[in-house]
Design a protein around this motif. Structure first.
Motif, PDB file in Angstrom:
ATOM      1  N   ILE A   6       0.836  -1.053  -0.036  1.00 29.25           N
ATOM      2  CA  ILE A   6       0.113   0.050   0.224  1.00 29.25           C
ATOM      3  C   ILE A   6       0.923   1.158   0.027  1.00 29.25           C
ATOM      4  O   ILE A   6       1.837   1.377   0.695  1.00 29.25           O
ATOM      5  CB  ILE A   6      -0.867  -0.133   1.197  1.00 29.25           C
ATOM      6  CG1 ILE A   6      -1.770   1.156   1.078  1.00 29.25           C
ATOM      7  CG2 ILE A   6      -0.268  -0.029   2.504  1.00 29.25           C
ATOM      8  CD1 ILE A   6      -3.310   1.315   2.288  1.00 29.25           C
ATOM      9  N   HIS A   7       0.563   2.052  -0.884  1.00 27.56           N
ATOM     10  CA  HIS A   7       1.395   3.491  -0.759  1.00 27.56           C
ATOM     11  C   HIS A   7       0.654   4.261  -1.735  1.00 27.56           C
ATOM     12  O   HIS A   7      -0.429   4.281  -2.138  1.00 27.56           O
ATOM     13  CB  HIS A   7       2.897   3.223  -1.477  1.00 27.56           C
ATOM     14  CG  HIS A   7       2.663   2.327  -2.920  1.00 27.56           C
ATOM     15  ND1 HIS A   7       3.012   0.963  -2.887  1.00 27.56           N
ATOM     16  CD2 HIS A   7       2.443   2.650  -4.104  1.00 27.56           C
ATOM     17  CE1 HIS A   7       2.845   0.680  -4.212  1.00 27.56           C
ATOM     18  NE2 HIS A   7       2.622   1.605  -4.779  1.00 27.56           N
ATOM     19  N   ASN A   8       1.262   5.617  -1.859  1.00 26.29           N
ATOM     20  CA  ASN A   8       0.608   6.999  -2.451  1.00 26.29           C
ATOM     21  C   ASN A   8       1.596   7.036  -3.943  1.00 26.29           C
ATOM     22  O   ASN A   8       2.485   6.355  -4.139  1.00 26.29           O
ATOM     23  CB  ASN A   8       0.426   8.188  -1.733  1.00 26.29           C
ATOM     24  CG  ASN A   8       1.787   8.632  -1.164  1.00 26.29           C
ATOM     25  OD1 ASN A   8       2.850   8.155  -1.744  1.00 26.29           O
ATOM     26  ND2 ASN A   8       1.680   9.545  -0.157  1.00 26.29           N
ATOM     27  N   LYS A   9       1.264   7.915  -4.512  1.00 20.84           N
ATOM     28  CA  LYS A   9       1.965   8.089  -5.712  1.00 20.84           C
ATOM     29  C   LYS A   9       3.543   8.515  -5.886  1.00 20.84           C
ATOM     30  O   LYS A   9       4.218   8.675  -6.719  1.00 20.84           O
ATOM     31  CB  LYS A   9       1.130   9.235  -6.514  1.00 20.84           C
ATOM     32  CG  LYS A   9       1.622  10.724  -6.140  1.00 20.84           C
ATOM     33  CD  LYS A   9       0.948  11.606  -6.949  1.00 20.84           C
ATOM     34  CE  LYS A   9       1.318  13.240  -6.644  1.00 20.84           C
ATOM     35  NZ  LYS A   9       0.489  14.091  -7.660  1.00 20.84           N
ATOM     36  N   LYS A  10       4.080   8.676  -4.453  1.00 18.67           N
ATOM     37  CA  LYS A  10       5.159   9.326  -4.307  1.00 18.67           C
ATOM     38  C   LYS A  10       6.121   7.940  -4.966  1.00 18.67           C
ATOM     39  O   LYS A  10       7.516   8.175  -5.206  1.00 18.67           O
ATOM     40  CB  LYS A  10       5.557   9.237  -2.813  1.00 18.67           C
ATOM     41  CG  LYS A  10       5.069  10.779  -2.321  1.00 18.67           C
ATOM     42  CD  LYS A  10       5.568  10.988  -0.947  1.00 18.67           C
ATOM     43  CE  LYS A  10       4.978  12.371  -0.416  1.00 18.67           C
ATOM     44  NZ  LYS A  10       5.461  12.620   0.899  1.00 18.67           N
ATOM     45  N   LYS A  11       5.760   6.769  -4.863  1.00 18.85           N
ATOM     46  CA  LYS A  11       6.430   5.448  -5.265  1.00 18.85           C
ATOM     47  C   LYS A  11       6.549   5.673  -6.482  1.00 18.85           C
ATOM     48  O   LYS A  11       7.878   5.130  -7.039  1.00 18.85           O
ATOM     49  CB  LYS A  11       5.475   4.225  -5.007  1.00 18.85           C
ATOM     50  CG  LYS A  11       6.214   2.896  -5.355  1.00 18.85           C
ATOM     51  CD  LYS A  11       5.860   1.868  -4.892  1.00 18.85           C
ATOM     52  CE  LYS A  11       6.521   0.526  -5.367  1.00 18.85           C
ATOM     53  NZ  LYS A  11       6.341  -0.791  -4.703  1.00 18.85           N
ATOM     54  N   TRP A  12       5.940   6.240  -7.423  1.00 16.53           N
ATOM     55  CA  TRP A  12       6.074   6.595  -8.827  1.00 16.53           C
ATOM     56  C   TRP A  12       6.236   7.866  -9.422  1.00 16.53           C
ATOM     57  O   TRP A  12       5.889   8.338 -10.172  1.00 16.53           O
ATOM     58  CB  TRP A  12       4.865   5.964  -9.698  1.00 16.53           C
ATOM     59  CG  TRP A  12       4.521   4.536  -9.721  1.00 16.53           C
ATOM     60  CD1 TRP A  12       5.495   3.442 -10.085  1.00 16.53           C
ATOM     61  CD2 TRP A  12       3.568   3.643  -9.026  1.00 16.53           C
ATOM     62  NE1 TRP A  12       4.845   2.290  -9.841  1.00 16.53           N
ATOM     63  CE2 TRP A  12       3.893   2.506  -9.271  1.00 16.53           C
ATOM     64  CE3 TRP A  12       2.677   4.110  -8.214  1.00 16.53           C
ATOM     65  CZ2 TRP A  12       2.891   1.475  -8.573  1.00 16.53           C
ATOM     66  CZ3 TRP A  12       1.702   3.326  -7.424  1.00 16.53           C
ATOM     67  CH2 TRP A  12       1.821   2.002  -7.938  1.00 16.53           C
ATOM     68  N   LYS A  13       7.280   8.667  -8.375  1.00 14.72           N
ATOM     69  CA  LYS A  13       7.470  10.116  -8.746  1.00 14.72           C
ATOM     70  C   LYS A  13       8.047  10.146  -9.854  1.00 14.72           C
ATOM     71  O   LYS A  13       8.078  11.203 -10.610  1.00 14.72           O
ATOM     72  CB  LYS A  13       8.340  10.468  -7.365  1.00 14.72           C
ATOM     73  CG  LYS A  13       9.676   9.722  -7.403  1.00 14.72           C
ATOM     74  CD  LYS A  13      10.120  10.340  -6.000  1.00 14.72           C
ATOM     75  CE  LYS A  13      11.650  10.003  -5.930  1.00 14.72           C
ATOM     76  NZ  LYS A  13      12.283  10.344  -4.562  1.00 14.72           N
TER      77      LYS A  13
END
Length: 251
Positions: free
Chosen positions: A206-213
């Motif tokens: 689970i994560h937010n869009k920072k993983k795909w910055k």
């Protein structure tokens, strides 16, 4: 458990389409049609009540062959303990796949002929049953020609435009204790506490869009949006039926 989160069941109201399936052997699903064609020939050429009775018997064979084929792929009887002894046409009706009344009439007539030496109905009525079984086979062709097992859902806004939210899932009809699940969700439908109307998600990531910055594809996501991958668990029977219905009806 620290890796549990809850999401509103309303996500299954989002627009959906089939996202995966397996093409099944044509030899299996065409067999019912071959039996049906034999029955039609018997009834078309029938002169005596015995020939009409043989035609009705083979219509029942065609119907039963298709019912057994469906069960071999989807294991519906294992989904609900109360379905172990339930009529199979009623089980299919619960997924809005068939309307069983006319087929049940056929089965009743065939059983009366077989067990009570009753006379078959007249040729006109037998021809009606030929058409009824043909329509049944056609209505169930989609689920015996392709084993459906995966859907994708997308949320559209009030103006009909696609939003950044959506998810996909895959079911294993041999074991519906959990369902594999991945997608993007807005924060307001996610909870850390169980409540009525929420799905239980055992997540592995689970994560937010920072993983795909570095990935522009996710620029439309909000900082509060969550990408979740895991399993839907603790499914009650009504939720299982709802999910399976959507998988079967998806195009």
């Amino acid at each position: 458990m620290s890796n549990i989160i809850f999401i509103s069941k309303s996500i299954f109201d989002w627009d959906y389409y089939s996202d995966g399936g397996k093409v099944l052997s044509s030899d299996a699903w065409t067999r019912s049609y071959k039996i049906w064609e034999h029955s039609k020939t018997l009834i078309d050429k029938a002169i005596t009540e015995f020939e009409l009775a043989d035609g009705i018997a083979n219509l029942k064979r065609a119907l039963n062959h298709r019912l057994k084929l469906i069960e071999s792929y989807y294991n519906f009887r294992n989904m609900d303990a109360s379905w172990k002894n339930k009529g199979y046409l009623e089980i299919l009706e619960s997924f809005e796949l068939v309307r069983p009344y006319l087929m049940k009439n056929l089965l009743s007539i065939r059983n009366d002929i077989e067990h009570n030496d009753a006379k078959p109905p007249g040729k006109e009525r037998c021809n009606e049953f030929i058409d009824i079984v043909w329509y049944f086979l056609k209505s169930t062709d989609p689920i015996v020609q392709i084993l459906k097992y995966s859907n994708a859902h997308t949320l559209y806004d009030e103006d009909g435009y696609e939003t950044q939210y959506g998810f996909s899932y895959r079911v294993d009809f041999s074991d519906l204790s959990s369902i594999n699940f991945t997608g993007w969700f807005y924060n307001e439908i996610i909870s850390n506490e169980p409540r009525e109307g929420l799905l239980t998600i055992e997540f592995s990531d689970i994560h937010n869009k920072k993983k795909w910055k570095e990935n522009n594809f996710h620029n439309d996501k909000l900082e509060s949006d969550k990408w979740i991958h895991g399993e839907i668990v603790d499914l009650d029977i009504q939720t299982k039926k709802m999910i399976v219905s959507k998988v079967l009806s998806a195009i």
